[in-house]
Scaffold this motif. Structure first.
Motif, short mmCIF file in Angstrom:
data_model
loop_
_atom_site.label_atom_id
_atom_site.label_comp_id
_atom_site.label_asym_id
_atom_site.label_seq_id
_atom_site.Cartn_x
_atom_site.Cartn_y
_atom_site.Cartn_z
N THR A 178 2.27 14.06 -9.51
CA THR A 178 3.23 15.14 -9.71
C THR A 178 3.62 15.24 -11.18
O THR A 178 3.67 16.35 -11.73
N ALA A 179 3.89 14.11 -11.82
CA ALA A 179 4.27 14.12 -13.24
C ALA A 179 3.13 14.68 -14.10
O ALA A 179 3.37 15.48 -15.01
N ARG A 180 1.89 14.29 -13.80
CA ARG A 180 0.73 14.79 -14.55
C ARG A 180 0.61 16.31 -14.37
O ARG A 180 0.41 17.05 -15.34
N GLU A 181 0.77 16.77 -13.13
CA GLU A 181 0.68 18.21 -12.87
C GLU A 181 1.77 18.97 -13.61
O GLU A 181 1.53 20.04 -14.17
N TRP A 182 2.99 18.42 -13.62
CA TRP A 182 4.08 19.09 -14.33
C TRP A 182 3.84 19.10 -15.84
O TRP A 182 4.20 20.06 -16.51
N ARG A 183 3.26 18.01 -16.38
CA ARG A 183 2.96 18.00 -17.81
C ARG A 183 1.92 19.07 -18.15
O ARG A 183 2.01 19.72 -19.18
N GLU A 184 0.95 19.23 -17.28
CA GLU A 184 -0.13 20.19 -17.53
C GLU A 184 0.30 21.63 -17.27
O GLU A 184 -0.04 22.53 -18.04
N SER A 185 1.04 21.87 -16.21
CA SER A 185 1.35 23.24 -15.79
C SER A 185 2.82 23.61 -15.90
O SER A 185 3.17 24.75 -15.65
N GLY A 186 3.66 22.65 -16.18
CA GLY A 186 5.09 22.92 -16.21
C GLY A 186 5.70 22.72 -14.83
O GLY A 186 5.00 22.71 -13.82
N ILE A 187 7.01 22.58 -14.81
CA ILE A 187 7.72 22.39 -13.55
C ILE A 187 7.72 23.72 -12.80
O ILE A 187 8.07 24.76 -13.38
N PRO A 188 7.32 23.73 -11.54
CA PRO A 188 7.25 25.01 -10.81
C PRO A 188 8.64 25.60 -10.58
O PRO A 188 9.63 24.88 -10.51
N GLU A 189 8.66 26.92 -10.50
CA GLU A 189 9.91 27.63 -10.21
C GLU A 189 10.33 27.35 -8.78
O GLU A 189 9.49 27.15 -7.90
N LEU A 237 0.83 -1.20 0.00
CA LEU A 237 0.00 0.00 0.00
C LEU A 237 0.87 1.25 0.00
O LEU A 237 0.61 2.21 -0.74
N ARG A 238 1.90 1.25 0.80
CA ARG A 238 2.83 2.38 0.85
C ARG A 238 3.49 2.61 -0.51
O ARG A 238 3.57 3.75 -0.98
N LEU A 239 3.92 1.53 -1.14
CA LEU A 239 4.55 1.65 -2.45
C LEU A 239 3.58 2.20 -3.49
O LEU A 239 3.92 3.11 -4.25
N VAL A 240 2.36 1.70 -3.49
CA VAL A 240 1.37 2.16 -4.46
C VAL A 240 1.03 3.63 -4.22
O VAL A 240 0.88 4.41 -5.16
N ARG A 241 0.95 4.05 -2.95
CA ARG A 241 0.70 5.47 -2.66
C ARG A 241 1.84 6.35 -3.15
O ARG A 241 1.61 7.45 -3.66
N GLN A 242 3.07 5.86 -3.00
CA GLN A 242 4.22 6.64 -3.49
C GLN A 242 4.18 6.74 -5.01
O GLN A 242 4.45 7.81 -5.57
N ILE A 243 3.85 5.63 -5.67
CA ILE A 243 3.75 5.64 -7.14
C ILE A 243 2.67 6.63 -7.57
O ILE A 243 2.87 7.43 -8.48
N LYS A 244 1.50 6.59 -6.91
CA LYS A 244 0.42 7.50 -7.24
C LYS A 244 0.85 8.95 -7.04
O LYS A 244 0.57 9.82 -7.88
N LYS A 245 1.56 9.22 -5.94
CA LYS A 245 2.02 10.58 -5.67
C LYS A 245 2.93 11.07 -6.80
O LYS A 245 2.80 12.19 -7.29
N HIS A 246 3.86 10.21 -7.23
CA HIS A 246 4.77 10.59 -8.30
C HIS A 246 4.04 10.75 -9.63
O HIS A 246 4.36 11.64 -10.41
N MET A 247 3.06 9.88 -9.87
CA MET A 247 2.27 10.01 -11.10
C MET A 247 1.47 11.31 -11.10
O MET A 247 1.39 11.99 -12.13
#
Length: 194
Positions: A51-62, A39-49
């Motif tokens: 973050t990656a989706r947010e960066w694709r949509e909005s760009g990497i924050p300053e 469960l911990r591993l899957v939550r970490q994967i989801k968190k990274h996914m």
């Protein structure tokens, strides 16, 4: 489960059933631990996914710049070329992005001390106990924000009777001091209370 126990046999030989139930308990604890780790591993994967989706949509924050109101430890090396103490480096790193929540292992990686994760966690716990950083649920740490209402340092007041107030800051970012002569943050009184 308890309704399935043959009570006549249990009463005749309880040691046998104690051993069987202890083995079952140990097996279930191993299974529960494995599920928690998955469960911990899957939550970490989801968190990274996420973050990656947010960066694709909005760009990497300053990168956030440190607030000049925060006291920052020095980063210079000593005359013999050694790094500043670990706690100072932790505070410096956390002050650069005061809103960020850190895990101890993330901090160890950021300090290039990945193999010393436990030592970094101990240092972060000590900084928390000193009131320099906040400890959040799920073992996250964050730079302790200075509440403008809590900027006056006062001594812990003597015990009062019920209903008179304690004169201490009840803000969640500070862990209350246990020693009566230590300073604590206060916004209920304007003068130092002894």
């Amino acid at each position: 489960m308890i309704e399935n126990l043959p009570w006549e046999e249990v009463a005749g030989n309880p040691e046998k059933y104690i051993q069987l139930l202890e083995e079952r308990d140990a097996h279930l604890q191993r299974d529960t631990y494995q599920v928690r780790m998955e469960l911990r591993l899957v939550r970490q994967i989801k968190k990274h996914m996420d973050t990656a989706r947010e960066w694709r949509e909005s760009g990497i924050p300053e990168q956030r710049q440190p607030d000049p109101a925060y006291d920052q430890p020095t980063t210079s090396t000593s005359a013999d070329g050694k790094l500043p103490p670990r706690k100072e480096r932790i505070l410096l790193l956390m002050s650069q992005d005061p809103q960020r929540q850190w895990k101890a292992l993330e901090m160890a990686d950021a300090l290039n001390e990945s193999s010393k994760g436990k030592s970094v966690r101990v240092a972060m716990d000590e900084l928390y106990k000193a009131g320099k950083i906040s400890k959040l649920p799920n073992a996250f740490y964050q730079y302790a924000q200075q509440d403008p209402d809590c900027l006056k340092l006062t001594r812990r007041p003597p015990p009062r009777s019920r209903g008179q107030g304690g004169g201490q800051c009840d803000e969640p970012h500070r862990k209350p001091s246990k020693a009566p002569d230590q300073f604590v943050m206060s916004h209920f009184t304007g003068d130092a209370v002894r």
